[in-house]
Design a protein around this motif. Structure first.
Motif, PDB file in Angstrom:
ATOM      1  N   TYR A  49       0.808  -1.219   0.000  1.00 21.51           N
ATOM      2  CA  TYR A  49       0.000   0.000   0.000  1.00 21.51           C
ATOM      3  C   TYR A  49       0.840   1.268   0.000  1.00 21.51           C
ATOM      4  O   TYR A  49       0.473   2.270  -0.608  1.00 21.51           O
ATOM      5  CB  TYR A  49      -0.959   0.017   1.197  1.00 21.51           C
ATOM      6  CG  TYR A  49      -2.020   1.076   1.023  1.00 21.51           C
ATOM      7  CD1 TYR A  49      -3.206   0.794   0.353  1.00 21.51           C
ATOM      8  CD2 TYR A  49      -1.826   2.370   1.496  1.00 21.51           C
ATOM      9  CE1 TYR A  49      -4.164   1.758   0.145  1.00 21.51           C
ATOM     10  CE2 TYR A  49      -2.780   3.348   1.291  1.00 21.51           C
ATOM     11  CZ  TYR A  49      -3.940   3.043   0.621  1.00 21.51           C
ATOM     12  OH  TYR A  49      -4.883   4.003   0.409  1.00 21.51           O
ATOM     13  N   HIS A  52       1.320   3.896  -2.779  1.00 19.47           N
ATOM     14  CA  HIS A  52       0.365   4.967  -3.090  1.00 19.47           C
ATOM     15  C   HIS A  52       0.722   6.288  -2.404  1.00 19.47           C
ATOM     16  O   HIS A  52       0.917   7.296  -3.081  1.00 19.47           O
ATOM     17  CB  HIS A  52      -1.065   4.505  -2.769  1.00 19.47           C
ATOM     18  CG  HIS A  52      -2.077   5.601  -2.767  1.00 19.47           C
ATOM     19  ND1 HIS A  52      -2.364   6.341  -3.897  1.00 19.47           N
ATOM     20  CD2 HIS A  52      -2.854   6.119  -1.775  1.00 19.47           C
ATOM     21  CE1 HIS A  52      -3.281   7.250  -3.592  1.00 19.47           C
ATOM     22  NE2 HIS A  52      -3.594   7.139  -2.320  1.00 19.47           N
ATOM     23  N   HIS A  76      -1.484  10.637   4.348  1.00 16.91           N
ATOM     24  CA  HIS A  76      -2.871  11.054   4.100  1.00 16.91           C
ATOM     25  C   HIS A  76      -3.918   9.972   4.296  1.00 16.91           C
ATOM     26  O   HIS A  76      -5.071  10.268   4.577  1.00 16.91           O
ATOM     27  CB  HIS A  76      -3.011  11.690   2.706  1.00 16.91           C
ATOM     28  CG  HIS A  76      -3.128  10.697   1.584  1.00 16.91           C
ATOM     29  ND1 HIS A  76      -2.048  10.203   0.919  1.00 16.91           N
ATOM     30  CD2 HIS A  76      -4.210  10.096   1.027  1.00 16.91           C
ATOM     31  CE1 HIS A  76      -2.454   9.349  -0.016  1.00 16.91           C
ATOM     32  NE2 HIS A  76      -3.764   9.265   0.028  1.00 16.91           N
ATOM     33  N   ASP A  77      -3.548   8.681   4.155  1.00 20.11           N
ATOM     34  CA  ASP A  77      -4.553   7.631   4.327  1.00 20.11           C
ATOM     35  C   ASP A  77      -4.473   6.952   5.696  1.00 20.11           C
ATOM     36  O   ASP A  77      -5.205   6.007   5.962  1.00 20.11           O
ATOM     37  CB  ASP A  77      -4.415   6.580   3.216  1.00 20.11           C
ATOM     38  CG  ASP A  77      -5.124   7.006   1.946  1.00 20.11           C
ATOM     39  OD1 ASP A  77      -6.124   7.749   2.042  1.00 20.11           O
ATOM     40  OD2 ASP A  77      -4.679   6.612   0.848  1.00 20.11           O
ATOM     41  N   ASP A 143      -3.685  13.086  -4.621  1.00 19.35           N
ATOM     42  CA  ASP A 143      -4.190  11.761  -4.268  1.00 19.35           C
ATOM     43  C   ASP A 143      -5.095  11.249  -5.385  1.00 19.35           C
ATOM     44  O   ASP A 143      -4.949  10.128  -5.871  1.00 19.35           O
ATOM     45  CB  ASP A 143      -4.959  11.875  -2.940  1.00 19.35           C
ATOM     46  CG  ASP A 143      -5.642  10.585  -2.529  1.00 19.35           C
ATOM     47  OD1 ASP A 143      -5.051   9.505  -2.746  1.00 19.35           O
ATOM     48  OD2 ASP A 143      -6.760  10.663  -1.988  1.00 19.35           O
ATOM     49  N   ASN A 147      -4.717   8.023  -7.999  1.00 15.99           N
ATOM     50  CA  ASN A 147      -5.757   6.999  -8.116  1.00 15.99           C
ATOM     51  C   ASN A 147      -6.248   6.876  -9.553  1.00 15.99           C
ATOM     52  O   ASN A 147      -6.524   5.779 -10.031  1.00 15.99           O
ATOM     53  CB  ASN A 147      -6.930   7.320  -7.181  1.00 15.99           C
ATOM     54  CG  ASN A 147      -6.583   7.014  -5.737  1.00 15.99           C
ATOM     55  OD1 ASN A 147      -5.730   6.167  -5.467  1.00 15.99           O
ATOM     56  ND2 ASN A 147      -7.221   7.714  -4.811  1.00 15.99           N
TER      57      ASN A 147
HETATM   58 MN    MN Z   1      -5.187   7.997  -1.046  1.00 11.64          MN
END
Ligand code: MN
Length: 750
Positions: A49, A52, A76-77, A143, A147
């Motif tokens: 992950y 990202h 950020h996540d 972001d 994506n």
């Molecule tokens: Mn994100």
């Protein structure tokens, strides 16, 4: 080396190139923190992950943003997807970074549904308003870009949803913030998933064309470079092909071919100062023939998002048109990165210009967008980032904008005054809350109502924030009390009349009422009743005031009867008394007007002397905007322009040609037009009579009138009447709205 670690180091190097003072230890610890928090998660493409957040930070570094933005991108996540908390992030990386991460998390949580354009506008406003710190939206845009770049791993459903959201929400935000580079990529990526075939077709055609034109572009660029050098202008020239998204919107909806798009290719000339922009332009126009009407000076008149450049289109050798954009380096930065260019890390400390002035700049940018109508996006994107608005959702996903500090009371009244008046409870995000709770951006607000609700309480006026709610509550009190007053006032007045030998019917006759009201010094019977009910007037006093007038009227009638029939005997007292008590369900009609129905009064463009009829669904009258529909064999049917049956959106393509322009002829011979009204009112005794009285006092011809009570205590009175024109009709509507208990008067349907 570990490929992930390798990526981290590449990021660090990229940042060090523009920010030599970077605290690499801090950046590394944020990377490690995020990596350990996300360690159990995978991306859909099978990579860990952390790739990202690393990629998002890499895009943030492309924008050359400050360290806090980079840390926020890496983290950020974490709040959304792991057990990390805002408090922990604040402790480790500082309060500002924690605020940024939380801001991005909130934006992520906003549930999105495809909505009407007006709603989209509110949603974009909401996102901006929620990003109190502009860096939140910048990180969020990065972001989203990553994506979108990795969208091929998602399901087709998800691809479609996210692409639509990107096109409708995020690309417009990037645009208004002047971030062209981001906007173009977001748009191209979304159209690629929304219309894969259309995208592919343009891509293939562009490639074929570009291989043919590569030579031409390269040689043209060389010629210009030489000419600029001769002219002593120091410049850098780049070339680009128009991006697919904007070709798409020119080709398909406007039915253009690739050849008809003038600015398919563009050469960009970047010079050192403004004077050289105009010098370079002179040389270009000397070298090539300009296409008339394509020169635009965005230097003297910048676009609302701050964009500056000179644009011109010229015809090159082989007759190939191309666009030339001329700008300074500073203009170039703003054109490519917009607001981000102003948030950039600056040597000599973060935010050399100071936070206040940065915000000031943002505010000015957005304000300037409000005043201009030059650009298409401005009309739909009026936002003040620091405005005093709060944006919340209805349970159906609609967005409502309210003044900051608003409560569920404001929300309820903004939906409908009836919702406010019947409110018994409020839920925010599914939880019951007290009415004084202040709404936050993104809240889902649900109002519970009951028909049995007692109505607003007085203290609501201090709990609500909006004038709209306050006015509606005030109105409720005034109106509620007024109807009570009218009821008590009327019965008292009626009793007093009876004692004096009169009835309400006599008083309300159209030739009597105005004289009586004048004597009583009130504008309407309701006003008189309300005054009596309130105690500002007594019924004895009221009747005393009009008694003389009633006697005078009776005398006039006797004399008139005597003149018209001199042989008739004077009616005796008993007969007079009987006449006085005959109840009529309808007041007398005013004398009928002369009617000349020969010409319809409508001119059909392009057709002489054709048969015209007025559509029953909307029955237009002169003054209404109208359109015509050529029927099969029955002439032209005239609809109101706002009639649902004439709505251009509902017209079938094969019938499109049958809609024709029509207008009213001022020299019409037809003087009366039949139309209908619907009166919606609280049901009460004598409602029907009062409506009929109002109609006759408006001196129009009523053709039919019927009332239908509904079980909920309301009634609809439907009136078919004849009027000269819209003006006369509006007068009738105004009269009807003053009848006690009437909630609305609308044009009839069908
Ligand atoms: Mn994100």
């Amino acid at each position: 080396m570990d490929p992930i670690l390798e990526r981290y180091h590449a990021l660090e190097e990229k940042v060090l190139a523009y920010n030599p003072n970077l605290d690499t230890k801090l950046l590394y610890s944020a990377f490690q923190y995020a990596d350990s928090k996300h360690s159990k998660q995978m991306r859909r493409d099978g990579t860990p992950y952390i790739t990202h957040p690393l990629a998002v930070a890499d895009i943030v570094a492309d924008l050359k943003l400050d360290t806090e933005s980079l840390l926020a991108a890496l983290l950020h996540d974490c709040i959304e997807d792991t057990d990390a908390s805002k408090e922990e992030i604040a402790r480790l990386f500082g309060e500002d970074v924690a605020e940024l991460v939380e801001g991005v998390t909130k934006l992520t949580r906003i549930k999105y549904a495809s909505l009407a354009e007006k709603q989209m506008e509110n949603l974009r406003k909401m996102l901006l308003a929620m990003s109190k710190d502009i860096r939140v939206i910048l990180v969020k845009l990065c972001d989203r870009l990553h994506n979108m770049r990795t969208m091929q791993y998602q399901t087709p459903k998800k691809q479609h949803e996210k692409s639509l959201e990107t096109m409708e929400i995020y690309a417009p935000i990037a645009h208004r913030l002047g971030m062209a580079v981001l906007k173009y990529e977001l748009e191209d990526l979304s159209i690629r998933y929304l219309d894969p075939l259309g995208y592919k077709e343009i891509e293939t055609q562009l490639k074929a064309r570009f291989s043919r034109h590569r030579e031409f572009l390269a040689s043209t660029q060389k010629r210009i470079e030489d000419r600029m050098a001769q002219g002593g202008i120091h410049c850098t020239i780049t070339s680009r092909t128009k991006h697919i998204y904007s070709i798409y919107w020119k080709m398909y909806p406007q039915h253009k071919t690739l050849d008809e798009i003038f600015d398919l290719y563009a050469l960009r000339i970047i010079v050192d100062n403004v004077a050289d922009c105009y010098n370079a332009l002179g040389l270009i126009h000397d070298m090539f023939n300009p296409v008339p009407g394509r020169f635009k000076d965005y230097i003297s008149t910048p676009k609302p998002n701050g964009y500056q450049s000179l644009h011109t289109t010229v015809i090159g050798r082989e007759g190939i048109p191309f666009e030339v954009q001329i700008r300074t380096w500073q203009m170039h930065e703003t054109a490519e990165y917009g607001i981000a260019a102003h948030w950039k890390y600056k040597k000599g400390g973060r935010n050399a210009q100071g936070e206040e002035s940065t915000y000031e700049w943002v505010r000015k940018l957005l304000e300037s967008q409000q005043d201009t109508d030059a650009e298409e996006f401005v009309k739909s994107l009026k936002v003040d980032l620091f405005s005093d608005e709060v944006f919340v959702f209805t349970p159906r996903g609609e967005v409502k904008g309210l003044p900051a500090g608003s409560t569920p009371i404001d929300f309820a009244y903004s939906v409908h005054s009836a919702i406010g008046n019947q409110m018994i409870g409020a839920k925010i995000n599914g939880r019951l809350v007290p009415f004084q709770t202040q709404l936050q951006n993104g809240d889902i607000v649900e109002i519970q109502t009951s028909k049995a609700a007692k109505g607003p309480s007085r203290d609501w006026m201090t709990l609500c924030k909006s004038n709209e709610a306050r006015n509606k509550i005030r109105q409720w009190f005034k109106k509620e009390r007024r109807s009570e007053n009218i009821v008590t006032g009327r019965s008292s007045f009626e009793a007093e009349l009876k004692r004096n030998g009169y009835t309400i019917d006599e008083i309300s006759a159209p030739d009597v009422l105005p004289r009586v009201l004048k004597k009583a010094q009130y504008n309407s019977l309701d006003d008189l009743y309300a005054a009596i009910g309130y105690g500002g007037m007594t019924s004895i006093k009221a009747v005393n005031r009009i008694r003389g007038e009633m006697a005078a009227i009776a005398k006039e009638r006797r004399e008139a009867a005597a003149v018209s029939d001199p042989l008739a005997e004077e009616p005796d007292e008993l007969q007079q008394e009987m006449q006085r008590h005959v109840k009529t369900s309808l007041p007398p009609q005013p004398p009928q007007k002369a009617r000349t129905i020969s010409k319809s009064g409508v001119i059909v463009e392009g057709i002489d002397n054709c048969l015209v009829k007025f559509a029953k669904c909307c029955s237009p009258v002169p003054g209404d905007p109208i359109v015509g529909f050529v029927t099969k064999g029955y002439g032209v049917s005239i609809h109101r322009a706002d009639c649902p049956n004439a709505d251009p959106r509902h017209r079938s393509p094969e019938e499109a040609g049958r809609w024709v322009e029509v207008r009213w002829n001022n020299k019409k011979e037809q003087t009366e037009y039949s139309t209908s009204l619907e009166v919606y009112a609280k049901d009460r005794p004598n409602l029907f009579l009062d409506v009929a009285t109002a109609l006759s006092s408006a001196k129009v011809r009523t053709d039919t009138i019927n009332a239908r009570g509904m079980n909920d205590g309301y009634a609809t009175v439907r009136v078919v009447l004849s009027v000269r024109d819209r003006y006369e009709l509006d007068t009738v509507v105004r009269k009807l709205t003053t009848v006690s208990g009437v909630m609305s008067v609308t044009r009839g349907r069908g």
